[in-house]
Design a protein around this motif. Structure first.
Motif, PDB file in Angstrom:
ATOM      1  N   ARG A 175       1.039  -1.295  -0.306  1.00  0.00           N
ATOM      2  CA  ARG A 175       0.114   0.026  -0.064  1.00  0.00           C
ATOM      3  C   ARG A 175       0.829   1.288  -0.012  1.00  0.00           C
ATOM      4  N   THR A 176       2.358   0.963   0.202  1.00  0.00           N
ATOM      5  CA  THR A 176       3.041   2.409   0.337  1.00  0.00           C
ATOM      6  C   THR A 176       2.960   2.959  -1.055  1.00  0.00           C
ATOM      7  N   LYS A 234       0.549   4.207  -2.636  1.00  0.00           N
ATOM      8  CA  LYS A 234      -0.774   3.897  -3.209  1.00  0.00           C
ATOM      9  C   LYS A 234      -1.915   4.504  -2.549  1.00  0.00           C
ATOM     10  N   GLU A 235      -1.611   5.579  -1.606  1.00  0.00           N
ATOM     11  CA  GLU A 235      -2.996   6.031  -0.891  1.00  0.00           C
ATOM     12  C   GLU A 235      -3.735   6.969  -1.839  1.00  0.00           C
ATOM     13  N   TRP A 236      -3.156   7.188  -2.729  1.00  0.00           N
ATOM     14  CA  TRP A 236      -4.101   8.097  -3.631  1.00  0.00           C
ATOM     15  C   TRP A 236      -5.233   7.311  -4.285  1.00  0.00           C
ATOM     16  N   ARG A 262      -7.131   5.286  -2.580  1.00  0.00           N
ATOM     17  CA  ARG A 262      -8.210   5.285  -1.429  1.00  0.00           C
ATOM     18  C   ARG A 262      -8.936   6.703  -1.612  1.00  0.00           C
ATOM     19  N   ASP A 263      -7.968   7.410  -1.702  1.00  0.00           N
ATOM     20  CA  ASP A 263      -8.772   9.011  -1.583  1.00  0.00           C
ATOM     21  C   ASP A 263      -7.804   9.812  -2.539  1.00  0.00           C
ATOM     22  N   SER A 282       3.632   9.547  -4.144  1.00  0.00           N
ATOM     23  CA  SER A 282       3.001   8.560  -4.893  1.00  0.00           C
ATOM     24  C   SER A 282       3.903   7.933  -6.004  1.00  0.00           C
TER      25      SER A 282
END
Length: 168
Positions: free
Chosen positions: A44-45, A47-49, A51-52, A61
Motif C-alpha cells: 500500500r506504500t 498508493k494512498e491516492w 483510496r482517496d 505516490s
C-alpha cells in the motif's frame, strides 16, 4: 466487567506483573507480525491516492508524470469529489476512466485482484495451504495465481500431449 478474571488476579499475581506479561506478549506478537508482514514491503506504500485521490501529496505516490497530472486534475474537480463521496471506490474509478484513462487504469489494476470478500478469503486460504505444504518456497506468486484462477485446466488436452511411460 470480568469478575472471575479479577478474582484470579487478586489471588495469584500482583496487577503490575500481569500487565507486564500482557505487554511482553503483545510486543512479541508485534515482532512476529513484522517478520511475516514487513512494513518496508507494504504494497500500500505510495498508493494512498487510490483510496482517496483528493488528499494528494505530490511526490509521495509512485505514478508517472502524466498520471500525476491527471491525479491533480481529479483532486481539483469538485464534481468528482461529490461523486467520490456518494459512490464506492471501484465505481468511482470506473466512472473516471472515460476522462482520465491512465490514472484510472492504474487504480483499477490495484483494486481488482480481490473485488469481493469471497476472493479475499479464498486468497488467504490458498496462501495458507501453499505455505503449509511448501514451507521453503519464498516466492509464491505463480502458485497463488494458479490457485485463485477461475479457469479450469483442460486435463484431457494436457494428458493427451504427454507420452505415456513405456513398460520395462
Amino acid at each position: 466487567m470480568f469478575p472471575t478474571l479479577a478474582a484470579i488476579l487478586e489471588e495469584t499475581e500482583p496487577e503490575h506483573l500481569f500487565s507486564q506479561l500482557v505487554h511482553d506478549h503483545l510486543s512479541s506478537l508485534l515482532k512476529e507480525f513484522e517478520r511475516y508482514f514487513p512494513t518496508t514491503k507494504d504494497p500500500r506504500t505510495a498508493k494512498e491516492w487510490i483510496r482517496d485521490p483528493f488528499v494528494n501529496k505530490p511526490g509521495e505516490s509512485s505514478v508517472t508524470v502524466q498520471e500525476e497530472d491527471q491525479l491533480l486534475e481529479i483532486a481539483s474537480d469538485g464534481g468528482l469529489k461529490s461523486m467520490f463521496e456518494t459512490t464506492t471506490l471501484p465505481v468511482f474509478w470506473i466512472k473516471v476512466m472515460a476522462e482520465y484513462p491512465e490514472i484510472a487504469t492504474t487504480a483499477l489494476k490495484t483494486l481488482l485482484p480481490f473485488p469481493t470478500s469471497y476472493l479475499c478469503e479464498a486468497g488467504f486460504s490458498a496462501l495458507t495451504a501453499t505455505k503449509t505444504k511448501l514451507r521453503s518456497r519464498l516466492d509464491i506468486r505463480n502458485t497463488l495465481r494458479v490457485s485463485l484462477s477461475p479457469i479450469c485446466p483442460r486435463w484431457d488436452r494436457l494428458v493427451k500431449e504427454k507420452q505415456a511411460q513405456g513398460s520395462h
